[in-house]
Scaffold this motif. Structure first.
Motif, short mmCIF file in Angstrom:
data_model
loop_
_atom_site.label_atom_id
_atom_site.label_comp_id
_atom_site.label_asym_id
_atom_site.label_seq_id
_atom_site.Cartn_x
_atom_site.Cartn_y
_atom_site.Cartn_z
N ILE A 12 0.83 -1.22 0.00
CA ILE A 12 0.00 0.00 0.00
C ILE A 12 0.86 1.26 0.00
O ILE A 12 0.33 2.38 -0.10
CB ILE A 12 -0.96 0.04 1.22
CG1 ILE A 12 -0.15 -0.03 2.53
CG2 ILE A 12 -1.99 -1.08 1.14
CD1 ILE A 12 -0.98 0.24 3.78
N THR A 72 9.65 -6.80 3.61
CA THR A 72 10.93 -7.52 3.71
C THR A 72 10.66 -8.97 3.32
O THR A 72 9.88 -9.64 4.00
CB THR A 72 11.47 -7.48 5.16
OG1 THR A 72 11.42 -6.13 5.62
CG2 THR A 72 12.89 -8.00 5.24
N ASN A 82 14.55 -1.18 7.79
CA ASN A 82 14.21 -0.23 8.86
C ASN A 82 15.27 -0.24 9.94
O ASN A 82 15.74 0.80 10.39
CB ASN A 82 12.86 -0.59 9.47
CG ASN A 82 11.76 -0.42 8.46
OD1 ASN A 82 11.72 0.58 7.75
ND2 ASN A 82 10.89 -1.41 8.35
N ALA A 264 0.97 -4.01 4.25
CA ALA A 264 -0.36 -4.60 4.06
C ALA A 264 -0.58 -5.10 2.63
O ALA A 264 -1.49 -4.61 1.93
CB ALA A 264 -1.44 -3.59 4.46
N PRO A 265 0.21 -6.06 2.16
CA PRO A 265 0.17 -6.44 0.74
C PRO A 265 -1.22 -6.86 0.26
O PRO A 265 -1.58 -6.60 -0.90
CB PRO A 265 1.15 -7.62 0.64
CG PRO A 265 1.85 -7.73 1.94
CD PRO A 265 1.19 -6.82 2.93
N ARG A 267 -3.98 -5.54 0.84
CA ARG A 267 -4.82 -4.37 0.57
C ARG A 267 -4.28 -3.52 -0.57
O ARG A 267 -4.88 -2.50 -0.93
CB ARG A 267 -4.91 -3.48 1.81
CG ARG A 267 -5.32 -4.22 3.07
CD ARG A 267 -6.76 -4.63 3.02
NE ARG A 267 -7.14 -5.35 4.22
CZ ARG A 267 -8.29 -6.00 4.35
NH1 ARG A 267 -9.13 -6.04 3.34
NH2 ARG A 267 -8.56 -6.62 5.45
N TYR A 313 -12.01 1.84 5.47
CA TYR A 313 -12.65 0.60 5.94
C TYR A 313 -12.19 0.15 7.32
O TYR A 313 -12.96 -0.42 8.10
CB TYR A 313 -12.40 -0.53 4.91
CG TYR A 313 -11.05 -1.19 5.10
CD1 TYR A 313 -10.91 -2.33 5.89
CD2 TYR A 313 -9.88 -0.65 4.53
CE1 TYR A 313 -9.67 -2.92 6.10
CE2 TYR A 313 -8.65 -1.23 4.74
CZ TYR A 313 -8.55 -2.35 5.53
OH TYR A 313 -7.33 -2.90 5.75
P1 NAD Z 1 0.85 -4.76 8.37
O1 NAD Z 1 0.94 -3.60 9.27
O2 NAD Z 1 1.23 -4.55 6.95
O3 NAD Z 1 -0.65 -5.31 8.40
C1 NAD Z 1 -1.32 -5.72 9.60
C2 NAD Z 1 -2.84 -5.61 9.42
O4 NAD Z 1 -3.21 -4.24 9.44
C3 NAD Z 1 -3.35 -6.17 8.09
O5 NAD Z 1 -4.62 -6.72 8.31
C4 NAD Z 1 -3.47 -4.94 7.21
O6 NAD Z 1 -4.41 -5.08 6.19
C5 NAD Z 1 -3.86 -3.87 8.23
N1 NAD Z 1 -3.33 -2.54 7.85
C6 NAD Z 1 -2.04 -2.12 7.97
N2 NAD Z 1 -1.91 -0.87 7.54
C7 NAD Z 1 -3.13 -0.48 7.14
C8 NAD Z 1 -3.63 0.73 6.60
N3 NAD Z 1 -2.84 1.78 6.38
N4 NAD Z 1 -4.93 0.79 6.28
C9 NAD Z 1 -5.73 -0.24 6.50
N5 NAD Z 1 -5.33 -1.41 7.01
C10 NAD Z 1 -4.05 -1.54 7.32
O7 NAD Z 1 1.71 -5.93 9.02
P2 NAD Z 1 2.14 -7.36 8.42
O8 NAD Z 1 1.03 -7.95 7.63
O9 NAD Z 1 2.69 -8.08 9.59
O10 NAD Z 1 3.39 -7.05 7.47
C11 NAD Z 1 3.30 -6.91 6.06
C12 NAD Z 1 4.68 -6.52 5.52
O11 NAD Z 1 5.03 -5.23 6.02
C13 NAD Z 1 5.81 -7.47 5.90
O12 NAD Z 1 6.64 -7.67 4.78
C14 NAD Z 1 6.57 -6.69 6.96
O13 NAD Z 1 7.94 -7.03 6.98
C15 NAD Z 1 6.37 -5.27 6.52
N6 NAD Z 1 6.47 -4.25 7.57
C16 NAD Z 1 7.10 -3.10 7.22
C17 NAD Z 1 7.18 -2.06 8.14
C18 NAD Z 1 7.87 -0.80 7.72
O14 NAD Z 1 8.27 -0.68 6.57
N7 NAD Z 1 8.03 0.16 8.60
C19 NAD Z 1 6.62 -2.19 9.42
C20 NAD Z 1 5.94 -3.39 9.74
C21 NAD Z 1 5.87 -4.42 8.81
#
Ligand code: NAD
Length: 478
Positions: A12, A72, A82, A264-265, A267, A313
């Motif tokens: 996203i 990652t 990070n 949040a891949p 989404r 949402y």
């Molecule tokens: P995530 O935060 O991407 O998602 C967790 C949940 O929250 C999911 O259900 C997602 O749909 C929802 N969500 C997250 N952000 C949202 C938004 N802005 N709007 C609506 N819904 C949202 O965590 P994850 O699924 O554990 O990780 C996904 C990827 O992100 C992994 O590759 C992880 O390494 C990476 N990650 C990156 C960072 C960063 O770049 N700072 C931080 C955390 C995780």
């Protein structure tokens, strides 16, 4: 005009970054942008750091970095970008405001307004891990005085600048008396310099429980890296949603701003994601670069939009929301509200927003360091500690005596318990037999003896006293 570096990230990321930049532009932020590529594509092109060398130059030149979340890839030795960025750039302070927006965002904690300030470079995140025996691996928890002083001073200066009343320190120093003990000790020292700000210390376990139950009793929380990592996600979630919180990573010369959530891949590419976390990160950035008027304008417009019930949402609720919108529509509603203030939520005033100006760390005079003994860590696959003591005693030199053996920190010799479970990883403590100080040569002699007797020493730790005070933990049960 401030030149900043922007990375749109993965999942996203590009969607939420595009609309965040649109809001910044509409609000009149005086920024110029250099865009770099980080994350999945860079990783999968064979660069295990997730970032090209020339991108580091851009980040270091501009010193201010707004970053969308990245993915990652799992396994394959890919290092978290990070963590790398925080450490390379010395971004020692991670600041995460976690605020509830009751009654417009559903939460059990309507009065929550806390800022978690997490140490960002050391602790178990130093990433120094080793396998030492068949059965045991180790991760070193590194805590330094400069690390503690910098983050704790940052927390008090933050509280002072933003009119916060109290700073709470969370540690587990009842167990980790040296490492967490240092953090707590430095907290007590620095707190004295800020008599106008209340201070308190909680043991992390009960403190975290209290924060999850009654977060309104906390104001600014300062803590070590791992505790802060866990605590700040909980705090953001119970405030309403991880999708609403932004964070600042601040160093002495550079700073990075982001949303706290990931990429949040699932989404991605659907105009669904809530851009609020990144918008909050961008607001922290604007305050940091002294554009507090623009920061305030965006934050008040954002609060008004949330208050109007225009929700993505993730925070949409039939009974409190008025409109379910996508990423772009939400951002356009914020832009339409620029210049407006919320009527029910508290409007913000950032007239005091600016980068904190902290004194540089000054190294203190060295203490008098004396060597009292050494812990030999031994790989041995037997099970009877008395038998091991017999073997190890053969290594005793004239200067050093075996005084104790522990297994996973628990004393098993002399006078251990049969019930204590033992692994193949043993710590054998040698102390000066005459009570006088020893030298490194005495340890070398001991190691030579151990080697002659085919004892498999996997590492040593010297036992020091600083200014006469022994500075190592006792065995559990000693
Ligand atoms: P995530 O935060 O991407 O998602 C967790 C949940 O929250 C999911 O259900 C997602 O749909 C929802 N969500 C997250 N952000 C949202 C938004 N802005 N709007 C609506 N819904 C949202 O965590 P994850 O699924 O554990 O990780 C996904 C990827 O992100 C992994 O590759 C992880 O390494 C990476 N990650 C990156 C960072 C960063 O770049 N700072 C931080 C955390 C995780």
């Amino acid at each position: 005009m401030t030149r900043i570096t922007v990375a749109k990230g993965d999942g996203i990321g590009p969607e939420i970054m595009d609309v965040t930049l649109e809001i910044l532009k509409a609000a009149g932020a005086e920024i110029e942008i250099d865009e770099i590529e980080v994350g999945e594509k860079v990783y999968l092109s064979g660069n295990t750091s997730g970032i090209a060398d020339k991108s580091w130059d851009t980040i270091r030149n501009n010193k201010v970095f707004l970053k969308a979340p990245i993915t990652t890839p799992q396994g394959g030795g890919y290092k978290s970008l990070n963590v790398t960025t925080r450490k390379f750039l010395g971004l020692y302070s991670n600041v995460r405001p976690c605020v509830s927006y009751d009654p417009f965002v559903s939460t059990k904690h309507p009065k929550m307004d806390i800022v978690i300030i997490r140490e960002n470079e050391e602790d178990l995140y130093a990433g120094i891990e080793h396998q030492q025996t068949d059965e045991v691996v180790q991760c070193l928890k590194i805590i330094s005085r400069p690390g503690c002083e910098k983050i704790i001073r940052y927390a008090f200066e933050y509280a002072k600048q933003y009119g916060r009343k109290k700073v709470t320190c969370f540690t587990k120093d009842n167990i980790m008396k040296q490492s967490d003990g240092l953090f707590h000790q430095v907290f007590d020292e620095i707190a004295k310099e800020y008599p106008e700000i209340e201070n308190e210390h909680w043991i992390i376990d009960i403190g975290a429980a209290k924060m999850a139950d009654t977060p309104e009793v906390f104001d600014v929380i300062v803590t070590l890296n791992l505790y802060g990592d866990v605590l700040s996600d909980i705090a953001a979630q119970i405030a309403g949603s991880v999708g609403l919180a932004g964070s600042a990573n601040i160093g002495e010369s550079c700073a990075m701003f982001e949303a706290i959530h990931g990429s949040a891949p699932r989404r991605a590419g659907q105009n669904l994601a809530n851009p609020s976390g990144l918008i909050q990160g961008a607001i922290l950035m604007l305050n940091h670069i002294g554009q507090n008027v623009v920061a305030e304008k965006i934050q008040n417009a954002w609060l008004k939009t949330i208050e109007d019930g225009i929700h993505t949402y993730d925070i949409f609720k039939d009974d409190i929301s008025t409109q379910k919108v996508g990423t772009k529509e939400f951002a356009h509603a914020v832009i339409a509200n620029l210049g407006n203030k919320p009527a029910k939520l508290n409007a913000v005033n950032y007239s005091n927003g600016a980068a904190l100006n902290l004194p540089k760390y000054v190294r203190k005079a060295a203490a008098e360091k004396t060597l009292l003994g050494v812990d030999l860590f031994v790989h041995w696959s037997g099970s009877n500690p008395d038998e091991l003591a017999g073997i190890i005693n053969q290594a005793n030199s004239k200067k050093l005596d075996l005084t104790m053996i522990t297994n996973r920190g628990i004393k098993v010799w002399p006078a251990g318990f049969e019930e204590t479970f033992c692994t193949d990883h043993w710590r054998c403590r040698f102390k000066s037999s005459s009570g006088i100080n020893i030298s490194n040569q005495d340890i070398i002699d001991l190691l030579q003896n151990a080697n002659n007797h085919k004892i498999d020493v996997i590492k040593t730790e010297n036992l020091y006293a600083f200014d006469g005070k022994p500075a190592f933990s006792l065995g559990q049960g000693q």
